[in-house]
Write a protein that holds these residues in place. Structure first.
Motif, PDB file in Angstrom:
ATOM      1  N   SER A  67       0.808  -1.222   0.000  1.00  0.00           N
ATOM      2  CA  SER A  67       0.000   0.000   0.000  1.00  0.00           C
ATOM      3  C   SER A  67       0.847   1.281   0.000  1.00  0.00           C
ATOM      4  N   LEU A  68       2.032   1.226   0.578  1.00  0.00           N
ATOM      5  CA  LEU A  68       2.848   2.449   0.683  1.00  0.00           C
ATOM      6  C   LEU A  68       3.802   2.655  -0.490  1.00  0.00           C
ATOM      7  N   GLY A  69       3.925   1.652  -1.348  1.00  0.00           N
ATOM      8  CA  GLY A  69       4.829   1.789  -2.493  1.00  0.00           C
ATOM      9  C   GLY A  69       6.282   1.575  -2.093  1.00  0.00           C
ATOM     10  N   MET A  70       7.203   2.183  -2.832  1.00  0.00           N
ATOM     11  CA  MET A  70       8.622   1.981  -2.574  1.00  0.00           C
ATOM     12  C   MET A  70       9.031   2.623  -1.245  1.00  0.00           C
ATOM     13  N   ILE A  71       9.712   1.861  -0.430  1.00  0.00           N
ATOM     14  CA  ILE A  71      10.207   2.367   0.852  1.00  0.00           C
ATOM     15  C   ILE A  71      11.723   2.440   0.760  1.00  0.00           C
ATOM     16  N   SER A  72      12.283   3.535   1.209  1.00  0.00           N
ATOM     17  CA  SER A  72      13.737   3.721   1.117  1.00  0.00           C
ATOM     18  C   SER A  72      14.490   2.754   2.030  1.00  0.00           C
ATOM     19  N   PRO A  73      15.619   2.217   1.533  1.00  0.00           N
ATOM     20  CA  PRO A  73      16.450   1.366   2.406  1.00  0.00           C
ATOM     21  C   PRO A  73      16.891   2.102   3.676  1.00  0.00           C
ATOM     22  N   ALA A  74      17.001   3.425   3.572  1.00  0.00           N
ATOM     23  CA  ALA A  74      17.385   4.212   4.750  1.00  0.00           C
ATOM     24  C   ALA A  74      16.358   4.048   5.868  1.00  0.00           C
ATOM     25  N   ILE A  75      15.120   3.733   5.503  1.00  0.00           N
ATOM     26  CA  ILE A  75      14.057   3.505   6.493  1.00  0.00           C
ATOM     27  C   ILE A  75      14.000   2.036   6.905  1.00  0.00           C
ATOM     28  N   PHE A  76      13.975   1.119   5.907  1.00  0.00           N
ATOM     29  CA  PHE A  76      13.693  -0.277   6.286  1.00  0.00           C
ATOM     30  C   PHE A  76      14.932  -1.087   6.681  1.00  0.00           C
ATOM     31  N   ILE A  77      16.116  -0.698   6.219  1.00  0.00           N
ATOM     32  CA  ILE A  77      17.311  -1.454   6.633  1.00  0.00           C
ATOM     33  C   ILE A  77      17.518  -1.357   8.155  1.00  0.00           C
ATOM     34  N   PRO A  78      17.428  -0.154   8.757  1.00  0.00           N
ATOM     35  CA  PRO A  78      17.540  -0.096  10.217  1.00  0.00           C
ATOM     36  C   PRO A  78      16.460  -0.921  10.931  1.00  0.00           C
ATOM     37  N   LEU A  79      15.240  -0.950  10.384  1.00  0.00           N
ATOM     38  CA  LEU A  79      14.178  -1.771  10.977  1.00  0.00           C
ATOM     39  C   LEU A  79      14.528  -3.256  10.882  1.00  0.00           C
ATOM     40  N   ALA A  80      15.073  -3.647   9.728  1.00  0.00           N
ATOM     41  CA  ALA A  80      15.462  -5.045   9.531  1.00  0.00           C
ATOM     42  C   ALA A  80      16.615  -5.417  10.461  1.00  0.00           C
ATOM     43  N   GLU A  81      17.490  -4.445  10.708  1.00  0.00           N
ATOM     44  CA  GLU A  81      18.622  -4.721  11.606  1.00  0.00           C
ATOM     45  C   GLU A  81      18.152  -4.889  13.037  1.00  0.00           C
ATOM     46  N   SER A  82      17.291  -3.994  13.493  1.00  0.00           N
ATOM     47  CA  SER A  82      16.870  -4.053  14.896  1.00  0.00           C
ATOM     48  C   SER A  82      15.997  -5.271  15.177  1.00  0.00           C
ATOM     49  N   SER A  83      15.333  -5.801  14.158  1.00  0.00           N
ATOM     50  CA  SER A  83      14.471  -6.962  14.383  1.00  0.00           C
ATOM     51  C   SER A  83      15.173  -8.289  14.106  1.00  0.00           C
ATOM     52  N   GLY A  84      16.390  -8.220  13.559  1.00  0.00           N
ATOM     53  CA  GLY A  84      17.103  -9.457  13.235  1.00  0.00           C
ATOM     54  C   GLY A  84      16.757  -9.983  11.845  1.00  0.00           C
ATOM     55  N   LEU A  85      15.785  -9.329  11.193  1.00  0.00           N
ATOM     56  CA  LEU A  85      15.382  -9.777   9.855  1.00  0.00           C
ATOM     57  C   LEU A  85      16.454  -9.559   8.800  1.00  0.00           C
ATOM     58  N   ILE A  86      17.423  -8.736   9.114  1.00  0.00           N
ATOM     59  CA  ILE A  86      18.476  -8.447   8.149  1.00  0.00           C
ATOM     60  C   ILE A  86      19.244  -9.721   7.770  1.00  0.00           C
ATOM     61  N   GLU A  87      19.247 -10.697   8.666  1.00  0.00           N
ATOM     62  CA  GLU A  87      19.971 -11.939   8.331  1.00  0.00           C
ATOM     63  C   GLU A  87      19.325 -12.707   7.180  1.00  0.00           C
ATOM     64  N   PRO A  88      18.048 -13.125   7.301  1.00  0.00           N
ATOM     65  CA  PRO A  88      17.444 -13.784   6.128  1.00  0.00           C
ATOM     66  C   PRO A  88      17.382 -12.877   4.907  1.00  0.00           C
ATOM     67  N   ILE A  89      17.095 -11.599   5.105  1.00  0.00           N
ATOM     68  CA  ILE A  89      16.995 -10.680   3.967  1.00  0.00           C
ATOM     69  C   ILE A  89      18.371 -10.521   3.297  1.00  0.00           C
ATOM     70  N   GLY A  90      19.396 -10.352   4.125  1.00  0.00           N
ATOM     71  CA  GLY A  90      20.761 -10.195   3.607  1.00  0.00           C
ATOM     72  C   GLY A  90      21.222 -11.425   2.832  1.00  0.00           C
ATOM     73  N   GLU A  91      20.840 -12.608   3.317  1.00  0.00           N
ATOM     74  CA  GLU A  91      21.197 -13.837   2.605  1.00  0.00           C
ATOM     75  C   GLU A  91      20.458 -13.925   1.269  1.00  0.00           C
ATOM     76  N   TRP A  92      19.230 -13.441   1.273  1.00  0.00           N
ATOM     77  CA  TRP A  92      18.441 -13.432   0.032  1.00  0.00           C
ATOM     78  C   TRP A  92      19.117 -12.524  -1.009  1.00  0.00           C
ATOM     79  N   VAL A  93      19.543 -11.339  -0.590  1.00  0.00           N
ATOM     80  CA  VAL A  93      20.212 -10.402  -1.502  1.00  0.00           C
ATOM     81  C   VAL A  93      21.498 -11.027  -2.053  1.00  0.00           C
TER      82      VAL A  93
END
Ligand code: C2E
Ligand code: CA
Ligand code: CA
Ligand code: CA
Length: 279
Positions: A67-93
């Motif tokens: 619904s919100l469209g493109m979200i900047s990595p500057a916003i979601f990367i810190p969220l992914a880091e604080s939640s630990g999601l950066i690990e699966p996401i980082g492996e996917w990239v």
């Protein structure tokens, strides 16, 4: 009673609630983003100063929220880091980048270095080198076609564990780059302890070239010292011909930035690559 904050209560409280709710919603949406196929990657060329050829690509993550469209990595990367999601996401990239690289290689496209960003949080795991090794093997790429970018700020937080991890990654044959250099207050001689191949000068130093004589001097020194340490230098965020000319004059090895190309889709990157004149 709702009089807690006096007059200011009515003015500020609703806005604060909105921010918190928005962040919480984003965080929970991030959990589902992978399985909902909302992530994609784009590639930004790195160009050799002396030949003008594309010699590398930085793989950058994109999130299209439903619904919100493109979200900047500057916003979601810190969220992914604080939640630990950066690990699966980082492996996917990493996996996407390696498979794309191998796909183009098999197609017979000119070889280039593929770069992927690693978050500090990913580096805190002692399983990282094994994970990188597995992803490379599954994709079938040569390890020396891959470079991992790690920010200077993170490195300086824990130089000893960084050193161990860097040595493990180096032993795989994968290249290492220091990202956002100049923002982390480290000395280059300190970096000499790390097995680093590439130094990426942060855009904040490039954007005032050539007007700022101070920045020209700093960039000149960074390049000189990197070369003394056998490191290759990439200037980030090059947007103008004047910046390019200045960097060329200072013997910078590679440039990355809007002047040459913004990050583009895999198809567009392929077009850029195949349309280069032969050496
Ligand atoms: P970064 O690693 O420093 O990446 C370079 C950023 O600068 C990218 O922003 C790129 O689009 C932008 N850029 C490139 N050329 C220019 C230019 O000429 N002018 C300007 N103004 N900007 C330019 P992007 O894609 O929004 O990414 C922002 C940051 O998010 C990245 O900074 C990186 O720290 C992080 N990031 C992106 N993808 C990933 C990822 O897969 N994993 C991790 N851990 N972080 C990522
Ligand atoms: Ca980077
Ligand atoms: Ca950077
Ligand atoms: Ca950055």
């Amino acid at each position: 009673s709702k009089r807690l904050g006096g007059v200011n209560f009515h003015r500020y409280q609703p806005a604060m609630n909105q921010i918190t709710e928005k962040q919480m919603t984003l965080q929970s949406d991030l959990y589902r983003a992978l399985e909902r196929n909302q992530f994609s990657v784009v590639y930004q060329p790195k160009v050799c100063m002396s030949t003008g050829y594309i010699v590398g690509a930085e793989c950058l993550l994109r999130w299209k929220h439903d619904s919100l469209g493109m979200i900047s990595p500057a916003i979601f990367i810190p969220l992914a880091e604080s939640s630990g999601l950066i690990e699966p996401i980082g492996e996917w990239v990493l996996s996407m980048a390696c498979h794309q690289s191998q796909f183009w290689r098999k197609e017979g496209l000119p070889p280039f270095l593929m770069s992927v960003n690693l978050s500090g949080r990913q580096l805190q795991r002692n399983t990282l080198a094994t994970k990188v090794k597995n992803i490379i093997e599954i994709a079938g790429i040569c390890p020396d076609q891959l470079e991992l970018e790690i920010t200077e700020t993170f490195l300086m937080q824990d130089i000893d564990s960084s050193l161990q991890l860097f040595n493990e990654i180096k032993a795989l044959g994968v290249r290492l780059a220091i990202d956002d250099f100049g923002t982390g207050y480290s000395s280059l001689s300190y970096l000499n302890r790390l097995p680093v191949n590439t130094l990426k000068i942060d855009r904040s130093f490039i954007k005032d070239l050539p007007e700022s004589k101070e920045k020209v001097g700093l960039v000149k020194n960074m390049i000189q010292m990197s070369h003394d340490l056998d490191m290759s230098v990439v200037a980030e965020g090059v947007e103008t011909r004047e910046q390019l000319d200045t960097l060329k004059h200072l013997h910078c090895d590679e440039i990355q930035g809007y002047f040459y190309s913004p990050p583009v889709s895999a198809e567009q990157f392929r077009t850029l690559l195949v349309n280069q004149p032969l050496p």
